[in-house]
Design an enzyme around this catalytic site. Structure first.
Site, PDB file in Angstrom:
ATOM      1  N   PRO A  71       0.802  -1.222   0.000  1.00 35.80           N
ATOM      2  CA  PRO A  71       0.000   0.000   0.000  1.00 35.80           C
ATOM      3  C   PRO A  71       0.837   1.275   0.000  1.00 35.80           C
ATOM      4  CG  PRO A  71       0.088  -0.930   2.221  1.00 35.80           C
ATOM      5  CD  PRO A  71       0.899  -1.835   1.335  1.00 35.80           C
ATOM      6  N   ASP A  78      -2.096   2.948   2.654  1.00 29.67           N
ATOM      7  CA  ASP A  78      -1.440   3.104   3.942  1.00 29.67           C
ATOM      8  C   ASP A  78      -1.903   4.451   4.500  1.00 29.67           C
ATOM      9  OD1 ASP A  78       0.237   2.495   5.969  1.00 29.67           O
ATOM     10  OD2 ASP A  78       2.031   2.311   4.722  1.00 29.67           O
ATOM     11  N   TRP A  87       4.567   0.001  10.059  1.00 27.86           N
ATOM     12  CA  TRP A  87       5.104  -1.184   9.380  1.00 27.86           C
ATOM     13  C   TRP A  87       4.516  -2.473   9.945  1.00 27.86           C
ATOM     14  CZ3 TRP A  87       6.948  -0.819   4.832  1.00 27.86           C
ATOM     15  CH2 TRP A  87       7.607   0.349   4.432  1.00 27.86           C
ATOM     16  N   GLN A 129      12.393  -1.734  -0.521  1.00 21.54           N
ATOM     17  CA  GLN A 129      11.454  -2.463   0.341  1.00 21.54           C
ATOM     18  C   GLN A 129      12.030  -3.779   0.861  1.00 21.54           C
ATOM     19  OE1 GLN A 129       8.609  -1.195   1.431  1.00 21.54           O
ATOM     20  NE2 GLN A 129       9.055   0.654   0.278  1.00 21.54           N
ATOM     21  N   TRP A 181       9.127  -3.576   3.675  1.00 24.58           N
ATOM     22  CA  TRP A 181       7.882  -4.328   3.554  1.00 24.58           C
ATOM     23  C   TRP A 181       8.112  -5.829   3.376  1.00 24.58           C
ATOM     24  CZ3 TRP A 181       4.377  -5.961  -0.738  1.00 24.58           C
ATOM     25  CH2 TRP A 181       3.083  -6.237  -0.269  1.00 24.58           C
ATOM     26  N   LYS A 191      18.738  11.550  -7.314  1.00 26.72           N
ATOM     27  CA  LYS A 191      17.398  11.106  -6.961  1.00 26.72           C
ATOM     28  C   LYS A 191      16.367  11.996  -7.656  1.00 26.72           C
ATOM     29  CE  LYS A 191      16.150   9.756  -2.663  1.00 26.72           C
ATOM     30  NZ  LYS A 191      16.142   9.665  -1.195  1.00 26.72           N
ATOM     31  N   LYS A 248      11.399  16.722  -6.791  1.00 23.17           N
ATOM     32  CA  LYS A 248      10.378  17.656  -7.231  1.00 23.17           C
ATOM     33  C   LYS A 248      10.967  19.067  -7.270  1.00 23.17           C
ATOM     34  CE  LYS A 248       6.160  16.537  -5.504  1.00 23.17           C
ATOM     35  NZ  LYS A 248       5.083  16.617  -4.529  1.00 23.17           N
TER      36      LYS A 248
END
Ligand SMILES: [Zn+2]
Length: 685
Positions: free
Chosen positions: A45, A84, A534, A570, A574, A607, A610
């Site tokens: 999620p 999430d 988590w 992840q 996750w 990276k 924005k």
């Protein structure tokens, strides 16, 4: 029929999306496979309070391609997505929006109001996400999406905690967190990163710890001292141990001190030249390994009143965490005020002694009157003066370094040991490695590498947060005995224990905090903490089905997942938490196959940012090159599918548009043109 000379792929896509919507093509593809063998996929999620961005297009393309592929080969592939909804990023955004910060101001506003604002914000960008999924052509069931704020979801999370407790893997212990003493709250790493300042002046203190046992060999000296270095003199009353590097050489240096007496200082050989650069006369009288120093006992600098008594305190330990790049190679260990320090204490059964109160002032038990109830940073000078008088200072200087401050209130931060609830993951390492054998990773090396290594060194997991917007921990503690607590594992159980009329509609704070349990004449109140989010996403296999309270059959058929796929980041998040909780609850992995994708970086290798605008808005790519070209480009990229970092290259994407899609289009145009002229029709088989 007239065909356009040049292909407008984005326009074709728009038409196709309309057809899919009108004819409910995705829904039909599922209906056609009803009753077929399930191919189970778990969707990790995302937060819906942040906008989807370019980086999401890779993972979403992979998820979609696999779902379609397995449907086409005859399986039933349910694709529910999830949201999430809890955690610090949400709280962080709301504090900003409301112009408040920290525990005190949240409490002044009222927890109910604060959490209402959080709740209202969690689906802020749900429509944008759904539009993103639609436009990129991802078939996913957004109508039956699961959300971590749902009561059913939380009830399954409670059940999961019950499994942890039933296996005796739940306990309360210490964790070292960056902490703001004015806001009286721990900060997460991303919050700490907001507040670093360069060139902050701090003391650089070389302090002498007197060796007492075994008795120093050198008879002609005044004392033998371990020389440690610290930039936080305020933490010295909290010293409980010293640490040295086992594989380094340490030297015994004889010198005359300021009072004219001869003494021996012990420090790392590699640090000698730097530390003694201003000394004219000294003599190295011995050289030993760090390992051989471990076990030495020394005299505490301060006898803190009522301190814990333990043979493991005020001893030298060998540890790999000791730095040899700065200082003396002898580490001052104050377990209440540092992560490495605390881990060393926990690993070696050293009790934690806290000499700073939650508001950042030193405790009254410190034997030095001038620092009692003084703010920690303001205690440095008095401590240096006191130790200098006692002849325990080798050198005191000021130096400039980078130090974190609270981004909200500008207070200096400290690492602070706070009580928290843990899952004892370290006790199930072998089981974790065993169940991991049943998993298949792409790329293969991650299984034994990045993931396997992480399992081998798995540490206990702090699952509670002293925060507000989260699933509440279902732990009620006896008011008079904190070691007597109840873990509630279902709503029925809560109703029964607390004598409620019915199940509470909403489990969030502050409502849940008002529920009191009285049992055997004892009163139990809920602990304040909420879950680390988590723990919630790790419980997703059960919680998305509301197992074991509902849909047991669906859960059984779909667990473990045939496939999960997320980015490399992840692996230790996750993928890890899923694996830990499934192993504890079911002694099975949560998934059979893992596809780890790479991370999309900007063209310059930075990276995606924005702020720097170093990548094109994804909508612009959809409108210019089209979603198909983007998907083809991403899925065909070696780095992307080998879990590497891939640089986004728009020229390469344009090449694909021209050479692949353009060629297919030309072939198609050629065929249809002559087919029309000749009146040829394809034969349907
Ligand atoms: Zn603060």
């Amino acid at each position: 029929m007239k065909k356009a000379q040049t292909a407008d792929f984005p326009a074709f896509e728009a038409e196709m999306l309309k057809v899919w919507e009108k004819e409910k093509t995705f829904e039909k593809s599922l209906e056609q496979r009803q009753g077929a063998k399930r191919y189970s996929f778990y969707d990790g999620p995302p937060f819906a309070n942040g906008l989807p961005h370019f980086g999401h297009s890779l993972v979403t393309s992979i998820k979609d391609a696999l779902g379609r592929y397995h449907t086409m080969t005859g399986s039933y592939v349910e694709r529910r997505n999830g949201w999430d909804c809890h955690g610090l990023p949400v709280e962080f955004a709301i504090e900003k929006e409301l112009g408040i910060s920290g525990k005190k101001q949240i409490m002044e506003l009222g927890l109910q109001k604060f959490n209402d604002a959080c709740r209202a914000s969690v689906f802020k960008y749900k429509e944008e996400w759904e539009e993103f999924y639609r436009r990129i052509g991802r078939w996913t069931d957004t109508e039956h999406a699961y959300a971590t704020i749902d009561r059913d979801f939380t009830e399954s999370v409670w059940w999961m905690l019950g499994q942890v407790e039933a296996k005796k893997l739940l306990y309360r212990g210490y964790k070292s967190m960056p902490y703001c003493p004015r806001c009286e709250t721990p900060l997460s790493n991303f919050e700490v990163n907001e507040g670093y300042r360069d060139n902050v002046p701090d003391p650089s203190l070389f302090v002498k710890f007197k060796v007492t046992d075994p008795e120093p060999r050198e008879a002609d000296v005044d004392g033998v001292y371990l020389l440690a270095w610290t930039t936080t003199p305020w933490s010295l009353p909290g010293n409980e141990a010293l640490a040295v590097r086992p594989d380094e050489k340490y030297v015994f240096v004889k010198r005359n001190n300021e009072a004219g007496a001869s003494e021996v200082l012990i420090l790392a050989k590699k640090r000698l030249e730097e530390v003694f650069k201003d000394e004219d006369t000294f003599e190295v009288v011995d050289e030993v390994s760090g390992k051989s120093l471990s076990g030495l006992r020394y005299e505490p600098l301060y006898e803190v009143a009522g301190r814990p008594k333990s043979d493991n305190m005020f001893k030298v330990w060998a540890s790999e965490v000791v730095s040899i790049e700065d200082g003396t190679g002898v580490l001052h260990v104050a377990p209440a005020f540092g992560e490495d320090d605390l881990n060393l204490a926990l690993d070696n059964d050293i009790p934690v002694m806290n000499t700073v109160k939650r508001d950042g002032h030193l405790v009254d038990e410190v034997p030095l009157a001038s620092v009692r109830n003084v703010f920690f940073k303001d205690a440095d000078r008095a401590i240096i003066e006191d130790l200098t008088e006692k002849g325990r200072v080798y050198a005191a200087e000021t130096f400039l370094h980078t130090y974190p401050f609270c981004y909200r209130c500008d207070s200096p931060l400290l690492y602070y040991a706070i009580t928290t609830w843990f899952v004892k993951v370290s006790a199930v390492r072998d089981e974790l490695l065993k169940t991991a054998e049943q998993t298949n990773w792409q790329p293969d090396h991650i299984k034994a590498g990045r993931f396997g290594k992480w399992l081998e060194g798995a540490r206990d997991w702090a699952i509670s947060r002293n925060r507000y917007w989260g699933a509440p921990l279902p732990i009620w503690v006896n008011e008079k005995d904190e070691d007597d607590y109840l873990v509630v594992t279902s709503l029925d159980e809560l109703v029964k224990l607390a004598g409620l009329e019915g199940k509470p509609e909403d489990l969030h704070r502050p409502g849940i905090d008002d529920i009191i349990i009285e049992k055997d004449g004892k009163k139990y109140v809920r602990v304040e903490e909420v879950f680390d989010c988590w723990f919630e996403s790790g419980s997703m296999p059960v919680a998305q089905q509301h197992y074991p309270f509902e849909r047991e059959d669906v859960f059984t058929e779909s667990f473990p997942a045939d496939y999960v796929g997320e980015g490399l980041d992840q692996t230790r998040l996750w993928f890890y938490v899923l694996h830990v909780l499934s192993t504890i609850a079911f002694d099975r992995p949560a998934y059979k196959n893992v596809l780890v994708n790479g991370i999309v970086m900007a063209a310059d290798g930075q990276k995606l940012s924005k702020r720097l605008r170093n990548y094109p808005p994804v909508e612009e790519v959809f409108a210019t090159e089209g979603a198909d070209v983007l998907r083809f480009y991403l899925l065909g990229n070696d780095q992307a599918v080998s879990a590497d970092y891939m640089r986004f290259n728009r020229d390469a994407m344009r090449d694909i548009q021209r050479n692949v899609f353009g060629t297919v289009w030309n072939a198609h145009t050629f065929l249809t043109m002559y087919a029309e002229i000749d009146g040829w029709h394809p034969v349907r088989r």
